[in-house]
Design a protein around this motif. Structure first.
Motif, PDB file in Angstrom:
ATOM      1  N   TRP A 193       0.822  -1.210   0.000  1.00  0.00           N
ATOM      2  CA  TRP A 193       0.000   0.000   0.000  1.00  0.00           C
ATOM      3  C   TRP A 193       0.857   1.262   0.000  1.00  0.00           C
ATOM      4  CZ3 TRP A 193      -4.731   0.323  -1.555  1.00  0.00           C
ATOM      5  CH2 TRP A 193      -5.582  -0.782  -1.427  1.00  0.00           C
ATOM      6  N   ARG A 194       1.956   1.247   0.763  1.00  0.00           N
ATOM      7  CA  ARG A 194       2.835   2.414   0.771  1.00  0.00           C
ATOM      8  C   ARG A 194       3.422   2.658  -0.616  1.00  0.00           C
ATOM      9  NH1 ARG A 194       4.281   0.393   5.885  1.00  0.00           N
ATOM     10  NH2 ARG A 194       6.186  -0.606   5.123  1.00  0.00           N
ATOM     11  N   TYR A 195       3.829   1.585  -1.282  1.00  0.00           N
ATOM     12  CA  TYR A 195       4.394   1.721  -2.620  1.00  0.00           C
ATOM     13  C   TYR A 195       3.347   2.224  -3.611  1.00  0.00           C
ATOM     14  CZ  TYR A 195       9.007  -0.376  -1.868  1.00  0.00           C
ATOM     15  OH  TYR A 195      10.303  -0.621  -1.473  1.00  0.00           O
ATOM     16  N   LEU A 196       2.120   1.742  -3.470  1.00  0.00           N
ATOM     17  CA  LEU A 196       1.066   2.159  -4.396  1.00  0.00           C
ATOM     18  C   LEU A 196       0.855   3.669  -4.354  1.00  0.00           C
ATOM     19  CD1 LEU A 196      -1.623  -0.655  -3.998  1.00  0.00           C
ATOM     20  CD2 LEU A 196      -0.390  -0.044  -6.097  1.00  0.00           C
ATOM     21  N   PHE A 197       0.937   4.244  -3.162  1.00  0.00           N
ATOM     22  CA  PHE A 197       0.675   5.677  -3.019  1.00  0.00           C
ATOM     23  C   PHE A 197       1.925   6.536  -3.188  1.00  0.00           C
ATOM     24  CE2 PHE A 197      -3.078   3.974  -0.812  1.00  0.00           C
ATOM     25  CZ  PHE A 197      -4.069   4.723  -1.437  1.00  0.00           C
ATOM     26  N   SER A 198       3.078   6.032  -2.778  1.00  0.00           N
ATOM     27  CA  SER A 198       4.288   6.861  -2.815  1.00  0.00           C
ATOM     28  C   SER A 198       5.212   6.526  -3.984  1.00  0.00           C
ATOM     29  CB  SER A 198       5.059   6.720  -1.499  1.00  0.00           C
ATOM     30  OG  SER A 198       5.513   5.390  -1.322  1.00  0.00           O
ATOM     31  N   LYS A 199       5.198   5.276  -4.437  1.00  0.00           N
ATOM     32  CA  LYS A 199       6.073   4.832  -5.528  1.00  0.00           C
ATOM     33  C   LYS A 199       5.279   3.951  -6.490  1.00  0.00           C
ATOM     34  CE  LYS A 199      10.101   4.608  -2.420  1.00  0.00           C
ATOM     35  NZ  LYS A 199      11.159   3.696  -1.899  1.00  0.00           N
ATOM     36  N   PRO A 200       4.308   4.519  -7.212  1.00  0.00           N
ATOM     37  CA  PRO A 200       3.433   3.682  -8.049  1.00  0.00           C
ATOM     38  C   PRO A 200       4.177   2.916  -9.140  1.00  0.00           C
ATOM     39  CG  PRO A 200       3.103   6.031  -8.484  1.00  0.00           C
ATOM     40  CD  PRO A 200       3.927   5.940  -7.243  1.00  0.00           C
ATOM     41  N   ILE A 201       5.230   3.517  -9.700  1.00  0.00           N
ATOM     42  CA  ILE A 201       5.988   2.803 -10.737  1.00  0.00           C
ATOM     43  C   ILE A 201       6.708   1.604 -10.131  1.00  0.00           C
ATOM     44  CG2 ILE A 201       7.888   2.980 -12.381  1.00  0.00           C
ATOM     45  CD1 ILE A 201       7.131   5.887 -12.808  1.00  0.00           C
ATOM     46  N   ALA A 202       7.320   1.812  -8.957  1.00  0.00           N
ATOM     47  CA  ALA A 202       7.984   0.705  -8.265  1.00  0.00           C
ATOM     48  C   ALA A 202       6.979  -0.378  -7.883  1.00  0.00           C
ATOM     49  CB  ALA A 202       8.709   1.212  -7.022  1.00  0.00           C
ATOM     50  N   ASN A 280      19.453  -0.430  -0.365  1.00  0.00           N
ATOM     51  CA  ASN A 280      18.966  -0.471  -1.742  1.00  0.00           C
ATOM     52  C   ASN A 280      17.928  -1.567  -1.960  1.00  0.00           C
ATOM     53  OD1 ASN A 280      20.788   1.600  -2.234  1.00  0.00           O
ATOM     54  ND2 ASN A 280      22.368   0.226  -3.022  1.00  0.00           N
ATOM     55  N   ASP A 281      17.244  -1.973  -0.896  1.00  0.00           N
ATOM     56  CA  ASP A 281      16.228  -3.022  -0.994  1.00  0.00           C
ATOM     57  C   ASP A 281      15.037  -2.503  -1.801  1.00  0.00           C
ATOM     58  OD1 ASP A 281      14.336  -5.077  -0.563  1.00  0.00           O
ATOM     59  OD2 ASP A 281      15.153  -5.489   1.428  1.00  0.00           O
ATOM     60  N   PHE A 282      14.715  -3.176  -2.893  1.00  0.00           N
ATOM     61  CA  PHE A 282      13.614  -2.783  -3.763  1.00  0.00           C
ATOM     62  C   PHE A 282      12.282  -3.350  -3.284  1.00  0.00           C
ATOM     63  CE2 PHE A 282      11.411  -2.843  -8.022  1.00  0.00           C
ATOM     64  CZ  PHE A 282      11.487  -1.479  -8.264  1.00  0.00           C
ATOM     65  N   ILE A 283      12.318  -4.282  -2.316  1.00  0.00           N
ATOM     66  CA  ILE A 283      11.111  -4.992  -1.887  1.00  0.00           C
ATOM     67  C   ILE A 283      10.664  -4.558  -0.491  1.00  0.00           C
ATOM     68  CG2 ILE A 283      10.152  -7.280  -1.347  1.00  0.00           C
ATOM     69  CD1 ILE A 283      12.002  -8.428  -3.503  1.00  0.00           C
ATOM     70  N   VAL A 284      11.572  -4.574   0.478  1.00  0.00           N
ATOM     71  CA  VAL A 284      11.243  -4.199   1.860  1.00  0.00           C
ATOM     72  C   VAL A 284      11.751  -2.782   2.104  1.00  0.00           C
ATOM     73  CG1 VAL A 284      11.533  -4.752   4.303  1.00  0.00           C
ATOM     74  CG2 VAL A 284      11.386  -6.602   2.622  1.00  0.00           C
ATOM     75  N   ASP A 285      10.833  -1.870   2.370  1.00  0.00           N
ATOM     76  CA  ASP A 285      11.222  -0.469   2.534  1.00  0.00           C
ATOM     77  C   ASP A 285      11.729  -0.180   3.948  1.00  0.00           C
ATOM     78  OD1 ASP A 285       8.874  -0.517   3.997  1.00  0.00           O
ATOM     79  OD2 ASP A 285       7.829   0.991   2.797  1.00  0.00           O
ATOM     80  N   GLY A 286      12.207   1.057   4.142  1.00  0.00           N
ATOM     81  CA  GLY A 286      12.763   1.445   5.434  1.00  0.00           C
ATOM     82  C   GLY A 286      11.755   1.368   6.559  1.00  0.00           C
ATOM     83  N   LYS A 287      10.496   1.713   6.272  1.00  0.00           N
ATOM     84  CA  LYS A 287       9.467   1.648   7.309  1.00  0.00           C
ATOM     85  C   LYS A 287       9.216   0.205   7.727  1.00  0.00           C
ATOM     86  CE  LYS A 287       4.997   3.628   8.588  1.00  0.00           C
ATOM     87  NZ  LYS A 287       3.887   4.521   8.160  1.00  0.00           N
ATOM     88  N   GLY A 288       9.257  -0.718   6.767  1.00  0.00           N
ATOM     89  CA  GLY A 288       9.110  -2.139   7.102  1.00  0.00           C
ATOM     90  C   GLY A 288      10.241  -2.626   7.978  1.00  0.00           C
TER      91      GLY A 288
END
Length: 336
Positions: A193-202, A280-288
Protein backbone atom coordinates in the motif's frame (compact mmCIF):
# COMPACT_ATOMS: atom_id res chain seq x y z
CA UNK A 1 31.38 -35.18 0.62
CA UNK A 2 29.93 -38.67 0.32
CA UNK A 3 31.43 -41.82 -1.09
CA UNK A 4 30.12 -43.51 -4.25
CA UNK A 5 27.15 -45.05 -2.50
CA UNK A 6 24.36 -43.54 -0.45
CA UNK A 7 25.50 -42.99 3.14
CA UNK A 8 24.05 -41.46 6.27
CA UNK A 9 25.18 -38.67 8.53
CA UNK A 10 24.90 -39.74 12.15
CA UNK A 11 24.00 -37.25 14.85
CA UNK A 12 23.29 -37.90 18.51
CA UNK A 13 19.59 -38.08 17.69
CA UNK A 14 18.81 -39.51 14.27
CA UNK A 15 20.08 -39.92 10.71
CA UNK A 16 20.15 -37.76 7.63
CA UNK A 17 20.67 -39.29 4.22
CA UNK A 18 23.61 -38.04 2.17
CA UNK A 19 22.96 -38.71 -1.49
CA UNK A 20 25.98 -38.57 -3.83
CA UNK A 21 25.62 -36.34 -6.86
CA UNK A 22 25.77 -39.30 -9.25
CA UNK A 23 22.57 -40.85 -7.84
CA UNK A 24 20.48 -37.72 -7.17
CA UNK A 25 17.40 -37.33 -9.33
CA UNK A 26 17.43 -33.56 -9.48
CA UNK A 27 14.12 -31.75 -9.25
CA UNK A 28 15.68 -28.51 -10.50
CA UNK A 29 16.41 -28.59 -14.23
CA UNK A 30 19.33 -26.28 -13.47
CA UNK A 31 20.80 -28.01 -10.40
CA UNK A 32 23.08 -26.13 -8.06
CA UNK A 33 26.64 -27.44 -8.01
CA UNK A 34 27.94 -27.68 -4.46
CA UNK A 35 31.18 -26.03 -3.47
CA UNK A 36 34.17 -27.73 -1.92
CA UNK A 37 33.43 -29.21 1.54
CA UNK A 38 29.64 -28.91 1.09
CA UNK A 39 27.27 -31.88 1.32
CA UNK A 40 23.67 -32.23 0.20
CA UNK A 41 21.63 -33.99 2.90
CA UNK A 42 17.98 -34.98 3.08
CA UNK A 43 16.06 -34.76 6.35
CA UNK A 44 12.95 -36.93 6.52
CA UNK A 45 9.96 -35.24 8.14
CA UNK A 46 7.23 -37.10 10.09
CA UNK A 47 5.10 -36.91 6.91
CA UNK A 48 7.70 -38.96 5.05
CA UNK A 49 8.61 -35.99 2.83
CA UNK A 50 12.29 -35.08 2.64
CA UNK A 51 13.84 -31.63 2.98
CA UNK A 52 17.06 -30.73 1.23
CA UNK A 53 19.79 -29.44 3.54
CA UNK A 54 23.14 -28.14 2.29
CA UNK A 55 25.71 -28.60 5.05
CA UNK A 56 29.19 -27.16 5.51
CA UNK A 57 31.14 -27.95 8.66
CA UNK A 58 32.89 -25.18 10.55
CA UNK A 59 36.64 -25.12 10.07
CA UNK A 60 38.57 -25.54 13.30
CA UNK A 61 42.20 -25.96 14.21
CA UNK A 62 43.27 -29.51 15.01
CA UNK A 63 41.96 -30.72 18.39
CA UNK A 64 39.97 -27.48 18.81
CA UNK A 65 36.38 -27.88 20.01
CA UNK A 66 33.85 -25.41 18.68
CA UNK A 67 32.02 -23.17 21.12
CA UNK A 68 30.04 -21.61 18.29
CA UNK A 69 26.30 -22.19 17.89
CA UNK A 70 25.28 -23.97 14.68
CA UNK A 71 23.72 -21.70 12.04
CA UNK A 72 20.48 -22.71 10.30
CA UNK A 73 19.56 -20.64 7.23
CA UNK A 74 16.01 -20.23 5.87
CA UNK A 75 15.40 -18.82 2.39
CA UNK A 76 12.45 -16.79 1.08
CA UNK A 77 10.23 -17.04 -1.99
CA UNK A 78 11.80 -18.09 -5.33
CA UNK A 79 14.95 -19.26 -3.57
CA UNK A 80 16.24 -22.45 -1.96
CA UNK A 81 19.18 -23.64 0.15
CA UNK A 82 21.62 -22.82 -2.65
CA UNK A 83 21.23 -19.06 -2.10
CA UNK A 84 23.09 -19.40 1.21
CA UNK A 85 25.58 -21.99 -0.10
CA UNK A 86 27.00 -19.56 -2.66
CA UNK A 87 28.74 -17.16 -0.23
CA UNK A 88 27.45 -17.34 3.35
CA UNK A 89 28.11 -21.04 4.06
CA UNK A 90 31.78 -20.84 2.96
CA UNK A 91 32.22 -17.55 4.87
CA UNK A 92 30.74 -18.67 8.19
CA UNK A 93 32.18 -22.19 8.07
CA UNK A 94 35.60 -20.58 7.54
CA UNK A 95 34.99 -18.74 10.84
CA UNK A 96 34.21 -21.97 12.69
CA UNK A 97 30.42 -22.24 12.41
CA UNK A 98 28.64 -25.42 11.35
CA UNK A 99 26.18 -24.26 8.68
CA UNK A 100 22.90 -25.81 7.54
CA UNK A 101 20.89 -24.24 4.71
CA UNK A 102 17.40 -25.71 4.37
CA UNK A 103 15.17 -25.87 1.30
CA UNK A 104 11.55 -25.60 2.40
CA UNK A 105 9.08 -28.11 0.99
CA UNK A 106 8.28 -27.60 -2.68
CA UNK A 107 11.49 -25.60 -3.15
CA UNK A 108 14.92 -26.56 -4.45
CA UNK A 109 15.54 -30.30 -4.21
CA UNK A 110 13.03 -30.84 -1.38
CA UNK A 111 9.92 -32.96 -1.85
CA UNK A 112 6.64 -31.21 -2.62
CA UNK A 113 3.54 -31.72 -0.47
CA UNK A 114 0.13 -32.39 -1.97
CA UNK A 115 -1.92 -29.28 -2.55
CA UNK A 116 -1.53 -25.98 -4.36
CA UNK A 117 1.01 -24.33 -2.02
CA UNK A 118 4.08 -25.48 -0.15
CA UNK A 119 2.71 -24.72 3.31
CA UNK A 120 1.93 -22.03 5.86
CA UNK A 121 3.88 -20.17 8.53
CA UNK A 122 2.87 -22.91 10.93
CA UNK A 123 3.88 -25.88 8.76
CA UNK A 124 7.16 -24.36 7.56
CA UNK A 125 8.15 -23.42 11.12
CA UNK A 126 7.14 -26.90 12.25
CA UNK A 127 9.38 -28.48 9.60
CA UNK A 128 12.32 -26.34 10.74
CA UNK A 129 11.58 -27.26 14.36
CA UNK A 130 11.56 -30.97 13.46
CA UNK A 131 14.92 -30.61 11.72
CA UNK A 132 16.49 -28.74 14.64
CA UNK A 133 15.07 -31.11 17.24
CA UNK A 134 16.36 -34.23 15.45
CA UNK A 135 19.57 -33.07 13.84
CA UNK A 136 21.11 -30.18 15.79
CA UNK A 137 22.83 -30.90 19.10
CA UNK A 138 23.17 -27.31 20.37
CA UNK A 139 20.71 -24.40 20.33
CA UNK A 140 21.32 -22.84 16.91
CA UNK A 141 21.06 -19.34 15.53
CA UNK A 142 18.21 -19.23 13.01
CA UNK A 143 18.72 -16.88 10.05
CA UNK A 144 15.85 -16.03 7.68
CA UNK A 145 15.71 -13.93 4.53
CA UNK A 146 12.60 -12.10 3.24
CA UNK A 147 9.60 -14.41 3.76
CA UNK A 148 12.02 -16.83 5.42
CA UNK A 149 12.45 -14.12 8.05
CA UNK A 150 8.72 -14.18 8.67
CA UNK A 151 8.94 -17.94 9.27
CA UNK A 152 11.73 -17.31 11.78
CA UNK A 153 9.54 -14.71 13.50
CA UNK A 154 6.70 -17.20 13.85
CA UNK A 155 9.16 -19.81 15.16
CA UNK A 156 10.60 -17.64 17.92
CA UNK A 157 7.14 -16.37 18.90
CA UNK A 158 6.11 -19.94 19.66
CA UNK A 159 9.10 -21.25 21.57
CA UNK A 160 7.69 -22.71 24.78
CA UNK A 161 4.08 -22.56 23.52
CA UNK A 162 2.54 -25.62 25.19
CA UNK A 163 -0.71 -25.40 23.21
CA UNK A 164 1.26 -25.37 19.97
CA UNK A 165 3.40 -28.22 21.26
CA UNK A 166 0.34 -30.44 21.51
CA UNK A 167 -0.67 -29.76 17.89
CA UNK A 168 2.55 -29.16 15.97
CA UNK A 169 5.39 -30.38 18.17
CA UNK A 170 8.06 -28.59 20.18
CA UNK A 171 9.92 -25.57 18.81
CA UNK A 172 13.43 -26.11 20.23
CA UNK A 173 15.18 -23.22 21.95
CA UNK A 174 17.47 -20.97 19.92
CA UNK A 175 20.73 -19.22 20.72
CA UNK A 176 19.56 -16.27 18.63
CA UNK A 177 17.87 -15.15 15.41
CA UNK A 178 18.91 -12.99 12.46
CA UNK A 179 16.28 -11.41 10.21
CA UNK A 180 17.79 -10.46 6.84
CA UNK A 181 15.70 -8.07 4.70
CA UNK A 182 12.75 -9.73 6.37
CA UNK A 183 9.09 -9.21 5.70
CA UNK A 184 7.88 -7.34 8.82
CA UNK A 185 5.62 -8.93 11.47
CA UNK A 186 2.48 -7.44 9.90
CA UNK A 187 3.32 -8.96 6.51
CA UNK A 188 3.92 -7.27 3.16
CA UNK A 189 0.48 -5.68 2.70
CA UNK A 190 1.55 -2.43 4.39
CA UNK A 191 4.59 -2.22 2.11
CA UNK A 192 2.40 -2.80 -0.95
CA UNK A 193 0.00 0.00 0.00
CA UNK A 194 2.84 2.41 0.77
CA UNK A 195 4.39 1.72 -2.62
CA UNK A 196 1.07 2.16 -4.40
CA UNK A 197 0.68 5.68 -3.02
CA UNK A 198 4.29 6.86 -2.81
CA UNK A 199 6.07 4.83 -5.53
CA UNK A 200 3.43 3.68 -8.05
CA UNK A 201 5.99 2.80 -10.74
CA UNK A 202 7.98 0.71 -8.26
CA UNK A 203 4.73 -0.92 -7.09
CA UNK A 204 3.92 -1.89 -10.68
CA UNK A 205 7.40 -3.29 -11.24
CA UNK A 206 7.34 -5.34 -8.02
CA UNK A 207 3.89 -6.73 -8.81
CA UNK A 208 4.95 -7.62 -12.34
CA UNK A 209 8.25 -9.08 -11.14
CA UNK A 210 6.97 -11.21 -8.26
CA UNK A 211 3.22 -11.79 -8.65
CA UNK A 212 3.45 -12.26 -12.43
CA UNK A 213 6.93 -13.84 -12.12
CA UNK A 214 8.32 -11.57 -14.83
CA UNK A 215 11.70 -11.65 -13.08
CA UNK A 216 12.07 -15.11 -14.64
CA UNK A 217 12.13 -13.76 -18.19
CA UNK A 218 13.39 -10.18 -17.83
CA UNK A 219 17.02 -9.85 -16.82
CA UNK A 220 16.79 -6.07 -16.13
CA UNK A 221 13.72 -6.58 -13.93
CA UNK A 222 15.37 -9.48 -12.07
CA UNK A 223 18.42 -7.31 -11.39
CA UNK A 224 16.33 -4.33 -10.23
CA UNK A 225 14.19 -6.52 -7.95
CA UNK A 226 16.89 -8.51 -6.20
CA UNK A 227 20.37 -7.14 -6.90
CA UNK A 228 22.54 -4.05 -7.08
CA UNK A 229 22.94 -2.29 -10.40
CA UNK A 230 26.68 -3.06 -10.27
CA UNK A 231 26.07 -6.83 -10.49
CA UNK A 232 27.47 -8.34 -13.67
CA UNK A 233 24.73 -9.51 -16.04
CA UNK A 234 26.15 -13.02 -16.42
CA UNK A 235 26.02 -13.49 -12.63
CA UNK A 236 22.44 -12.21 -12.49
CA UNK A 237 21.54 -14.55 -15.36
CA UNK A 238 22.91 -17.55 -13.46
CA UNK A 239 20.93 -16.64 -10.34
CA UNK A 240 17.82 -15.91 -12.43
CA UNK A 241 17.94 -19.47 -13.81
CA UNK A 242 18.37 -20.94 -10.33
CA UNK A 243 15.51 -18.84 -8.91
CA UNK A 244 13.25 -19.85 -11.78
CA UNK A 245 13.90 -23.51 -10.99
CA UNK A 246 13.86 -23.16 -7.20
CA UNK A 247 10.15 -22.75 -6.57
CA UNK A 248 7.94 -25.50 -8.00
CA UNK A 249 4.98 -24.21 -6.02
CA UNK A 250 4.17 -21.01 -4.08
CA UNK A 251 5.67 -20.85 -0.61
CA UNK A 252 2.35 -19.63 0.88
CA UNK A 253 -1.25 -18.85 0.09
CA UNK A 254 -0.78 -15.10 0.52
CA UNK A 255 -4.44 -14.41 1.36
CA UNK A 256 -4.42 -16.96 4.17
CA UNK A 257 -0.99 -15.76 5.28
CA UNK A 258 -2.07 -12.13 5.57
CA UNK A 259 -5.21 -13.19 7.44
CA UNK A 260 -3.02 -14.94 10.04
CA UNK A 261 -0.80 -11.89 10.69
CA UNK A 262 0.69 -10.17 12.56
CA UNK A 263 2.89 -12.82 14.08
CA UNK A 264 2.24 -13.44 17.80
CA UNK A 265 4.03 -11.22 20.32
CA UNK A 266 7.62 -12.05 21.15
CA UNK A 267 7.58 -13.74 24.57
CA UNK A 268 11.13 -14.87 25.35
CA UNK A 269 13.30 -11.77 25.58
CA UNK A 270 16.33 -13.92 26.37
CA UNK A 271 16.56 -14.80 22.68
CA UNK A 272 18.65 -12.13 20.99
CA UNK A 273 17.55 -10.87 17.58
CA UNK A 274 19.51 -9.02 14.90
CA UNK A 275 17.35 -7.08 12.43
CA UNK A 276 19.33 -6.43 9.26
CA UNK A 277 18.22 -4.48 6.21
CA UNK A 278 19.63 -3.22 2.92
CA UNK A 279 19.59 0.44 1.92
CA UNK A 280 18.97 -0.47 -1.74
CA UNK A 281 16.23 -3.02 -0.99
CA UNK A 282 13.61 -2.78 -3.76
CA UNK A 283 11.11 -4.99 -1.89
CA UNK A 284 11.24 -4.20 1.86
CA UNK A 285 11.22 -0.47 2.53
CA UNK A 286 12.76 1.45 5.43
CA UNK A 287 9.47 1.65 7.31
CA UNK A 288 9.11 -2.14 7.10
CA UNK A 289 12.63 -2.53 8.49
CA UNK A 290 11.89 -0.13 11.35
CA UNK A 291 8.63 -1.97 12.12
CA UNK A 292 10.58 -5.20 12.59
CA UNK A 293 13.16 -3.50 14.79
CA UNK A 294 10.46 -1.92 16.95
CA UNK A 295 8.68 -5.26 17.31
CA UNK A 296 11.83 -6.81 18.78
CA UNK A 297 12.91 -3.67 20.66
CA UNK A 298 16.24 -3.49 18.83
CA UNK A 299 17.83 -0.90 16.56
CA UNK A 300 17.82 -2.28 13.00
CA UNK A 301 21.04 -2.21 11.02
CA UNK A 302 20.66 -0.91 7.45
CA UNK A 303 23.64 -1.63 5.21
CA UNK A 304 24.58 0.83 2.47
CA UNK A 305 25.27 -0.38 -1.05
CA UNK A 306 23.44 -3.70 -0.77
CA UNK A 307 20.18 -4.87 -2.36
CA UNK A 308 17.41 -7.27 -1.24
CA UNK A 309 19.33 -10.49 -1.96
CA UNK A 310 22.04 -9.54 0.51
CA UNK A 311 23.53 -13.05 0.60
CA UNK A 312 24.02 -13.10 -3.19
CA UNK A 313 24.66 -9.45 -3.99
CA UNK A 314 28.06 -8.27 -5.21
CA UNK A 315 28.66 -6.66 -1.80
CA UNK A 316 27.50 -9.69 0.20
CA UNK A 317 30.54 -9.44 2.49
CA UNK A 318 29.10 -6.29 4.09
CA UNK A 319 26.13 -8.20 5.48
CA UNK A 320 28.20 -11.25 6.37
CA UNK A 321 30.66 -9.15 8.39
CA UNK A 322 27.84 -7.45 10.35
CA UNK A 323 26.33 -10.85 11.16
CA UNK A 324 29.72 -12.28 12.16
CA UNK A 325 30.37 -9.35 14.48
CA UNK A 326 26.94 -9.82 16.05
CA UNK A 327 27.59 -13.56 16.49
CA UNK A 328 30.90 -12.85 18.20
CA UNK A 329 29.15 -10.44 20.60
CA UNK A 330 26.40 -13.03 21.12
CA UNK A 331 28.95 -15.56 22.33
CA UNK A 332 30.25 -13.01 24.83
CA UNK A 333 26.75 -12.02 25.92
CA UNK A 334 27.19 -8.46 24.67
CA UNK A 335 24.29 -8.06 22.21
CA UNK A 336 21.53 -5.56 22.99
Amino acid sequence: MAALSTTTLLTNRTRMTIVPRAVIKYKMQVPYELKLSQSRLFHELPSGLKMEVIFQKGRLDQDEKSQNPPLVFIHGSFHAAWCWAEHFLPFFSHHGYDCYAVSLLGQGESDAPSGAVAGSLQTHAGDIADFIQKQINLPPVLLGHSFGGLIVQYYIANIGNEKLHEKEGLHPYLAGAVLVCSVPPSGNSGIVWRYLFSKPIAAFKITRSLAAKAFQTSLPLCKETFFSSEMENQVVLRYQKLMTESSRMPLFDLRKLNASLPVPPFKDSSIKVLVLGAHNDFIVDGKGLRETGTFYAVSPVCIEGVAHDMMLDCSWEKGAQVILSWLNHLKRGETE
